[in-house]
Scaffold this active site. Structure first.
Site, PDB file in Angstrom:
ATOM      1  N   ARG A   1      -1.389 -13.911   8.533  1.00 41.07           N
ATOM      2  CA  ARG A   1      -1.365 -13.988   9.995  1.00 41.07           C
ATOM      3  C   ARG A   1      -2.132 -15.204  10.511  1.00 41.07           C
ATOM      4  NH1 ARG A   1      -0.446  -8.982   8.363  1.00 41.07           N
ATOM      5  NH2 ARG A   1       0.571  -7.427   9.708  1.00 41.07           N
TER       6      ARG A   1
ATOM      7  N   ARG B   1       7.766   2.229  -6.391  1.00 45.23           N
ATOM      8  CA  ARG B   1       6.447   2.559  -6.932  1.00 45.23           C
ATOM      9  C   ARG B   1       6.259   4.041  -7.240  1.00 45.23           C
ATOM     10  NH1 ARG B   1       2.874  -1.614  -3.180  1.00 45.23           N
ATOM     11  NH2 ARG B   1       3.409  -3.482  -4.391  1.00 45.23           N
TER      12      ARG B   1
ATOM     13  N   ASP C   1      -0.736   0.684  -0.003  1.00 42.93           N
ATOM     14  CA  ASP C   1      -0.751  -0.248  -1.132  1.00 42.93           C
ATOM     15  C   ASP C   1      -1.692   0.190  -2.239  1.00 42.93           C
ATOM     16  OD1 ASP C   1       1.143  -1.959  -0.066  1.00 42.93           O
ATOM     17  OD2 ASP C   1      -0.345  -3.212   0.945  1.00 42.93           O
TER      18      ASP C   1
ATOM     19  N   SER D   1      -3.206  -9.725   4.177  1.00 43.28           N
ATOM     20  CA  SER D   1      -2.578  -9.537   5.485  1.00 43.28           C
ATOM     21  C   SER D   1      -3.156 -10.486   6.533  1.00 43.28           C
ATOM     22  CB  SER D   1      -2.765  -8.088   5.953  1.00 43.28           C
ATOM     23  OG  SER D   1      -2.092  -7.191   5.107  1.00 43.28           O
TER      24      SER D   1
ATOM     25  N   GLN E   1       4.437  -4.308   9.459  1.00 42.77           N
ATOM     26  CA  GLN E   1       5.372  -5.427   9.450  1.00 42.77           C
ATOM     27  C   GLN E   1       6.423  -5.281  10.546  1.00 42.77           C
ATOM     28  OE1 GLN E   1       6.879  -6.027   5.480  1.00 42.77           O
ATOM     29  NE2 GLN E   1       4.842  -6.417   4.633  1.00 42.77           N
TER      30      GLN E   1
END
Length: 442
Positions: free
Chosen positions: A26, A361, A330, A22, A175
């Site tokens: 960025r 998932r 996650d 992440s 997001q």
């Protein structure tokens, strides 16, 4: 396909995992729209992050890869051109498998003076994009789904004047929040994003370091608010990316499913919006200790984890849900693996977001754990895992989902017989050296 056997001995040693995905994404994006150069060490050179580099190079940003002469440390240098310095790409911007690239970059591109198209692989073309189309459109952007199905490909018409909005996101999503805040950099007036719970706040931390007036606070109704005041240019900075806790999670889990194990996982980001796996596993009785804690910029620490007998609590089951879910979304597949190896029932709830990741998932974790002999059932927003049954090897379908492939590599360490993982190359999306690193401990 890769074949794995049950661990024959305890796992011992130090582990270094790649940089946080992440933060790596960025660092490229924000460096590109900053004035001056941004130097990045610890950058994750995985398929997803390389997609971000490729997209911004196609928009005229020079991004160099070199070694620091003093110590040989790899450095990524982004030569920023300011908020309006991007150039029109010659073709469609291809984001591969990266939802982060697709969604966050859209927040920047809706404010540019050129038209562009964005798409990705087959997985990206199934993932919901209306969640960013809605707030960006409310800000005055012209962004649409080319096929009319709220998915990629996306078309963005440039030259639009944006206005700041107060947006209440129905889900806690970094997001969605980040795409809206990035558009807010170009908008007239403040932009405020409210979430039911605080999602990962890397955007807020990093934009602040770049010089943006942005902060988080708790709203009167208890929701989490991110507030951005536009008008300040971004200035290039130096960024040291810590190890990714999502990658560290597999080794945390490995130590907990292989008796006698003790692992020290070095220099891991332990941001409070990302450390749910540590907090939840400790509540289960896991022996996890943070060492050498450093809270400058992004909090980081070494994580010491020792094999532990996990416990459920008074009612014989353990529940994972609510505000913990955004902080470990996650990591839930590998947490499900740990739960399958425990001797009690675990309920994962409030996690419907798992259905719209790289794979569904919920269904894919349930299917594969059932193949290994686990008593598990899917629910609309999670799963119920009835622990206590021995696992056995099976052929695992990764569905080209990197987190599934790595989670079931850990399950293989606790399963009798051989476990074969189909399409194991998908780990390159976030952790190219995963299997090599895992094998070094066996």
């Amino acid at each position: 396909m890769i074949a794995l056997e049950k661990a024959s001995r305890p796992l011992k040693g130090d582990v270094f995992v790649p940089g946080d995905k992440s933060i790596s994404h960025r660092s490229i994006m924000f460096g590109a729209i900053a004035n001056g150069t941004t130097e990045i060490t610890g950058f994750l050179e995985s398929a997803d992050c390389l997609s971000t580099i490729d997209c911004f190079r196609k928009m005229g940003i020079i991004i160099d890869h070199s070694m620091r002469p003093s110590n040989g440390v790899p450095v990524i240098t982004v030569h920023g051109k300011g908020l309006k310095g991007l150039s029109a790409p010659k073709g469609t911007l291809y984001t591969g498998n990266s939802g982060t690239t697709t969604r966050l970059m859209s927040g920047i591109l809706v404010a540019q003076d050129f038209d562009c198209n964005i798409t990705g692989d087959a997985s990206i073309e199934k993932r919901p994009m209306n969640r960013i189309i809605k707030p960006l459109s409310q800000m005055g952007a012209d962004i649409s789904s080319v096929m009319g199905n709220d998915c990629c490909p996306l078309h963005i018409a440039g030259g639009k004047k944006l206005r700041g909005i107060n947006y209440r996101s129905p889900i806690a999503s970094a997001q969605v929040k980040s795409a809206t805040l990035l558009a807010g950099l170009y908008a007239e007036g403040d932009t405020v994003v409210y979430e039911p719970a605080l999602s990962r706040n890397h955007t807020e931390i990093m934009l602040s370091a770049f010089g943006v007036d942005i902060h988080n606070e708790v709203a009167r109704d208890g929701s989490a608010a991110a507030i951005l005041h536009p008008g300040m240019p971004l200035k290039g900075i130096r960024i040291n990316v810590p190890g990714d806790i999502s990658s560290a999670a597999y080794f945390i889990a490995a130590a907990l499913v292989v008796p006698g194990s003790e692992l020290l996982i070095r220099n891991i980001g332990v941001n409070s919006t990302r450390d749910g796996i540590i907090r939840v596993l400790k509540q289960m009785g896991a022996d996890i200790t943070l060492l050498n804690y450093d809270d400058s910029q992004e909090p980081k620490a070494d994580i010491l984890v020792k094999y532990s007998e996990l416990t459920a609590g008074a009612n014989g089951k353990f529940e994972i849900g609510g505000k913990d879910i955004p902080t470990m979304i996650d990591e839930l597949p590998v947490v499900a693996v740990v739960a399958a190896c425990a001797n009690f029932d675990t309920v994962i709830k409030d996690a419907a977001e798992l259905r719209v990741k790289e794979s569904n998932r919920i269904d894919s974790v349930v299917e594969n754990l059932q193949a290994m002999g686990c008593d598990i059932e899917a629910t609309e927003d999670g799963m119920i895992i009835h622990g206590g049954k021995s696992l056995h090897g099976a052929d695992i379908k990764s569905y080209n989902d990197h987190r599934l492939a790595m989670s079931f590599a850990i399950a293989a360490l606790a399963a009798e017989g051989t476990t074969r993982i189909v399409d194991d190359r998908c780990v390159g999306i976030s952790y190219p050296s995963f299997f090599k690193d895992l094998q070094s401990l066996l």
